[in-house]
Design a protein around this motif. Structure first.
Motif, PDB file in Angstrom:
ATOM      1  N   SER A   1      -5.756   3.436  -6.895  1.00  8.41           N
ATOM      2  CA  SER A   1      -5.241   2.548  -5.860  1.00  8.41           C
ATOM      3  C   SER A   1      -6.350   2.187  -4.887  1.00  8.41           C
ATOM      4  O   SER A   1      -7.442   2.737  -4.925  1.00  8.41           O
ATOM      5  CB  SER A   1      -4.078   3.229  -5.117  1.00  8.41           C
ATOM      6  N   MET A   2      -6.050   1.257  -4.015  1.00 10.63           N
ATOM      7  CA  MET A   2      -7.041   0.749  -3.075  1.00 10.63           C
ATOM      8  C   MET A   2      -7.564   1.861  -2.177  1.00 10.63           C
ATOM      9  O   MET A   2      -6.808   2.659  -1.635  1.00 10.63           O
ATOM     10  CB  MET A   2      -6.403  -0.362  -2.229  1.00 10.63           C
TER      11      MET A   2
ATOM     12  N   GLN B   1       0.821  -1.211   0.000  1.00  9.01           N
ATOM     13  CA  GLN B   1       0.000   0.000   0.000  1.00  9.01           C
ATOM     14  C   GLN B   1       0.856   1.264   0.000  1.00  9.01           C
ATOM     15  O   GLN B   1       0.506   2.269  -0.621  1.00  9.01           O
ATOM     16  CB  GLN B   1      -0.948  -0.006   1.203  1.00  9.01           C
TER      17      GLN B   1
ATOM     18  N   GLU C   1      -4.458  -5.175  -8.905  1.00  9.31           N
ATOM     19  CA  GLU C   1      -4.307  -3.767  -8.533  1.00  9.31           C
ATOM     20  C   GLU C   1      -3.222  -3.078  -9.335  1.00  9.31           C
ATOM     21  O   GLU C   1      -2.173  -3.656  -9.624  1.00  9.31           O
ATOM     22  CB  GLU C   1      -3.979  -3.658  -7.033  1.00  9.31           C
ATOM     23  N   LYS C   2      -3.471  -1.815  -9.691  1.00  7.75           N
ATOM     24  CA  LYS C   2      -2.514  -0.991 -10.421  1.00  7.75           C
ATOM     25  C   LYS C   2      -2.168   0.236  -9.576  1.00  7.75           C
ATOM     26  O   LYS C   2      -3.015   0.757  -8.854  1.00  7.75           O
ATOM     27  CB  LYS C   2      -3.110  -0.522 -11.752  1.00  7.75           C
TER      28      LYS C   2
ATOM     29  N   VAL D   1      -7.331  -9.546  -5.513  1.00 12.10           N
ATOM     30  CA  VAL D   1      -7.404  -8.084  -5.647  1.00 12.10           C
ATOM     31  C   VAL D   1      -6.017  -7.488  -5.850  1.00 12.10           C
ATOM     32  O   VAL D   1      -5.821  -6.614  -6.707  1.00 12.10           O
ATOM     33  CB  VAL D   1      -8.079  -7.461  -4.401  1.00 12.10           C
ATOM     34  N   LEU D   2      -5.023  -7.957  -5.082  1.00 13.94           N
ATOM     35  CA  LEU D   2      -3.663  -7.438  -5.224  1.00 13.94           C
ATOM     36  C   LEU D   2      -3.087  -7.786  -6.597  1.00 13.94           C
ATOM     37  O   LEU D   2      -2.331  -7.013  -7.179  1.00 13.94           O
ATOM     38  CB  LEU D   2      -2.759  -8.004  -4.134  1.00 13.94           C
TER      39      LEU D   2
ATOM     40  N   ASN E   1       1.932   1.725  -3.570  1.00 15.36           N
ATOM     41  CA  ASN E   1       0.860   2.001  -4.533  1.00 15.36           C
ATOM     42  C   ASN E   1       0.232   3.388  -4.407  1.00 15.36           C
ATOM     43  O   ASN E   1      -0.589   3.762  -5.236  1.00 15.36           O
ATOM     44  CB  ASN E   1      -0.239   0.943  -4.407  1.00 15.36           C
TER      45      ASN E   1
ATOM     46  N   GLN F   1      -6.401   3.130 -13.482  1.00 10.85           N
ATOM     47  CA  GLN F   1      -7.056   2.449 -12.368  1.00 10.85           C
ATOM     48  C   GLN F   1      -6.563   3.027 -11.047  1.00 10.85           C
ATOM     49  O   GLN F   1      -5.357   3.125 -10.820  1.00 10.85           O
ATOM     50  CB  GLN F   1      -6.773   0.940 -12.401  1.00 10.85           C
TER      51      GLN F   1
ATOM     52  N   ASN G   1       3.129  -5.997  -6.921  1.00  7.19           N
ATOM     53  CA  ASN G   1       1.765  -6.453  -6.626  1.00  7.19           C
ATOM     54  C   ASN G   1       1.612  -7.947  -6.903  1.00  7.19           C
ATOM     55  O   ASN G   1       0.977  -8.670  -6.144  1.00  7.19           O
ATOM     56  CB  ASN G   1       0.745  -5.671  -7.455  1.00  7.19           C
TER      57      ASN G   1
END
Length: 205
Positions: free
Chosen positions: A103-104, A29, A93-94, A89-90, A32, A101, A182
């Motif tokens: 981040s979370m 995280q 993830e971009k 999900v990871l 990202n 896209q 990721n």
């Protein structure tokens, strides 16, 4: 007093340093997000979860988990499901540097941080078996200092992980290396999930 502090510090470092689902997620995280403040939700959530586990272990409440095989099985199954979902999900993830896209979100960060902290059977067992047992040799102020030092290390480590992740994200201007990170993070999560699945099968059969 000093011995209790150093004992807690070294013990916490020994438990928290290995590459696990929780550490991978926090580092991920940090990498990202463009701003470190956006990783605050995951840092606070992971810190609070670890604090809760440590306090339960020191107070002996969490020993109930070890005495109830059915409860252990439930924790393992829930943890397995969450880790598989998180790994997927990871994998997809971009980073923010690739604008197509986002981040979370903070909400997802909190949810996943809880899953890798409170629904991670290995983390629970380590906390109960190691920190809980070690704390039992202390009384009064020494026990408080021992507990405080283990909690302090957890919080400092999570902040450091996020900062290290952010540093990697800053160096990687294109975001391509973060995508690889990721993928690696996702693979680590899947491996942890498979280990948990093995424990589930052992408890059932």
């Amino acid at each position: 007093m000093v011995a209790a502090f150093l004992h807690g510090l070294l013990l916490a470092l020994g438990l928290i340093l290995p590459l696990g689902a929780q550490n991978v997620f926090i580092f991920n995280q940090g990498a990202n997000h463009k701003q470190i403040r956006k990783t605050i939700p995951v840092i606070i959530t992971a810190g609070l979860c670890d604090t809760l586990l440590i306090l339960l272990a020191v107070l002996g409440v969490s020993l109930v988990l070890l005495s109830l095989p059915v409860l252990q099985l439930v924790v393992y199954i829930i943890g397995f499901i969450f880790l598989i979902y998180m790994g997927i999900v990871l994998w997809k993830e971009k980073p923010q540097s690739l604008e197509y896209q986002p981040s979370m979100s903070a909400k997802k960060q909190v949810g996943f941080a809880i899953s890798v902290s409170l629904l991670n059977p290995h983390a629970i067992m380590d906390t109960i078996g190691v920190i809980g047992t070690s704390a039992s040799v202390y009384e009064g102020l020494d026990k408080f200092i021992f507990t405080a030092s283990t909690i302090l290390i957890s919080w400092l480590w999570f902040v450091l992980l996020a900062i290290l992740g952010k540093t990697v994200g800053t160096v990687d201007k294109t975001g391509k290396w973060i995508i690889y990170l990721n993928k690696i993070s996702s693979i680590v999560i899947f491996i942890v999930a498979l280990i948990i699945l093995k424990n589930i099968l052992t408890l059932i059969f």
